[in-house]
Write a protein that holds these residues in place. Sequence first.
Motif, PDB file in Angstrom:
ATOM      1  N   THR A 172       0.574  -1.581   0.212  1.00 28.79           N
ATOM      2  CA  THR A 172      -0.394  -0.273  -0.172  1.00 28.79           C
ATOM      3  C   THR A 172       0.765   1.615   0.438  1.00 28.79           C
TER       4      THR A 172
ATOM      5  N   GLU B 160      -4.757  -5.359  -1.587  1.00 31.22           N
ATOM      6  CA  GLU B 160      -5.854  -6.826  -1.207  1.00 31.22           C
ATOM      7  C   GLU B 160      -6.575  -7.545  -2.254  1.00 31.22           C
TER       8      GLU B 160
ATOM      9  N   ARG C 232      -6.221   3.939   6.406  1.00 28.04           N
ATOM     10  CA  ARG C 232      -4.706   2.949   6.671  1.00 28.04           C
ATOM     11  C   ARG C 232      -5.434   2.377   7.670  1.00 28.04           C
TER      12      ARG C 232
ATOM     13  N   SER D 173      -8.760  -2.221   6.558  1.00 22.05           N
ATOM     14  CA  SER D 173      -8.544  -3.834   7.439  1.00 22.05           C
ATOM     15  C   SER D 173      -9.106  -4.719   8.238  1.00 22.05           C
TER      16      SER D 173
HETATM   17  N1  ASP Z   1      -3.352  -2.779   2.707  1.00 20.34           N
HETATM   18  C1  ASP Z   1      -4.411  -1.384   3.995  1.00 20.34           C
HETATM   19  C2  ASP Z   1      -2.911  -0.279   4.686  1.00 20.34           C
HETATM   20  O1  ASP Z   1      -2.005  -0.646   4.578  1.00 20.34           O
HETATM   21  C3  ASP Z   1      -4.928  -1.742   4.608  1.00 20.34           C
HETATM   22  C4  ASP Z   1      -4.745  -2.622   5.540  1.00 20.34           C
HETATM   23  O2  ASP Z   1      -4.204  -2.918   5.403  1.00 20.34           O
HETATM   24  O3  ASP Z   1      -5.584  -2.833   6.239  1.00 20.34           O
HETATM   25  O4  ASP Z   1      -3.138   0.690   5.339  1.00 20.34           O
END
Ligand code: ASP
Length: 411
Positions: free
Chosen positions: A47, A74, A151, A154
């Motif tokens: 990300t 994702e 951020r 998930s």
């Molecule tokens: N991939 C996203 C992030 O790094 C969401 C997550 O991992 O929860 O923020």
Amino acid sequence: MPRLVMKFGGTSVATVDRIRNVARHVAREVRAGYEVAVVVSAMSGKTNELVAWCKDASALYAQSEYDAVVASGEQVTSGLLAIVLNEMGLKARSWQGWQIPIETSDQHGSARIQNIDGARLDAGFQRGEVAVIAGFQGIHAETGRLTTLGRGGSDTSAVAIAAAIGAERCDIYTDVDGVYTTDPRVVPKARRLERVAFEEMLEMASLGAKVLQVRSVELAMVHRVPTTVRSSFDDPDDARPGTLICDEDDIVEQQIITGIAFSKDEAQITLRRVKDKPGIAAAIFGPLADANINVDMIIQVVSGDGAATDMTFTVPAADYERARAILEAQSGTVECERIEGATDVVKVSAIGIGMRSHAGVAAKAFRALAEKGINIRAITTSEIKFSVLIDAAYTELAVRTLHALYGLDKA
Ligand code: ASP
Ligand code: MG
């Protein structure tokens, strides 16, 4: 059949090999008789890379296109995990947020989940499939555009899905084996907690503990979803239960203080000799609120001469320069002698439901910090926590002192 949501963070899906390990955790729960929905993050670092690409493409990118880009991390891991599960002989399919759909607001980059329709997932469970869901993403129904949840989002996807499908529990798998009394890198004597109440976890996450996205804890609390934090690095066939975040009534041995959190993301602003008259607080904090700057600790000194007072408060470190600029621009309505500030400060907080029924818990801390020569710049308290703002140089000493003071050190 009972249902379970299993969420795996970035380090748990960092490589295809790690994804195979995740699949073994999933297989164990399928064998135990659960209908399983798995929520995955992007591979660790992905990300950040995607965010950097957006910034590289244009300094003024549209948030909606940012979402289109960053949601892809994702998508990749959900597909890969479904492939690996299939290869292991388990029925599984990937789901993108929009396919379910997970409907959100249109605040691109930090959207809020508004509704999850569980019908398609139900049908998948009927067919005996594991649902592998891309975390972090959703869709804004009216515009039909992809959104992301901010951020760390998930975690929030996972808890929201658990509530929507009536899961018995939401297991958040990560690279640590649970929630600790404080950061073990700062206090080696920190202990893993067996159980934490929703309210306490919400305070710990809000006050600096980085295990879970704050919003996910809020959702777990509102929907009373028992949630665990546990390690994906355990042997899938001999996995420990981790820390359970649950109703306070389900905690047998309640300590007065459960954890010590700290946040270096703070900055202090002091307005010296502000003209003391009705409306002054509104004149200072109104424009900051309008600019979406979250003001936290506020201390107003009772003025001695009735003419001028000092006002001190904290803002997120990232908003410090902006906050000062806004206040300086208000010199017409906010009359003060000068504005001072400090960014080398830290907020240290002690959290525990036991504070509700015990007096003098914070006073004990003030004494202990004084004995170590630590000066307190500001204090706030609420029903189940208190926070002190101190010089950042004393972070470790303060956290260790409070951790020992409240009997949290492991033997
Ligand atoms: N991939 C996203 C992030 O790094 C969401 C997550 O991992 O929860 O923020
Ligand atoms: Mg995370």
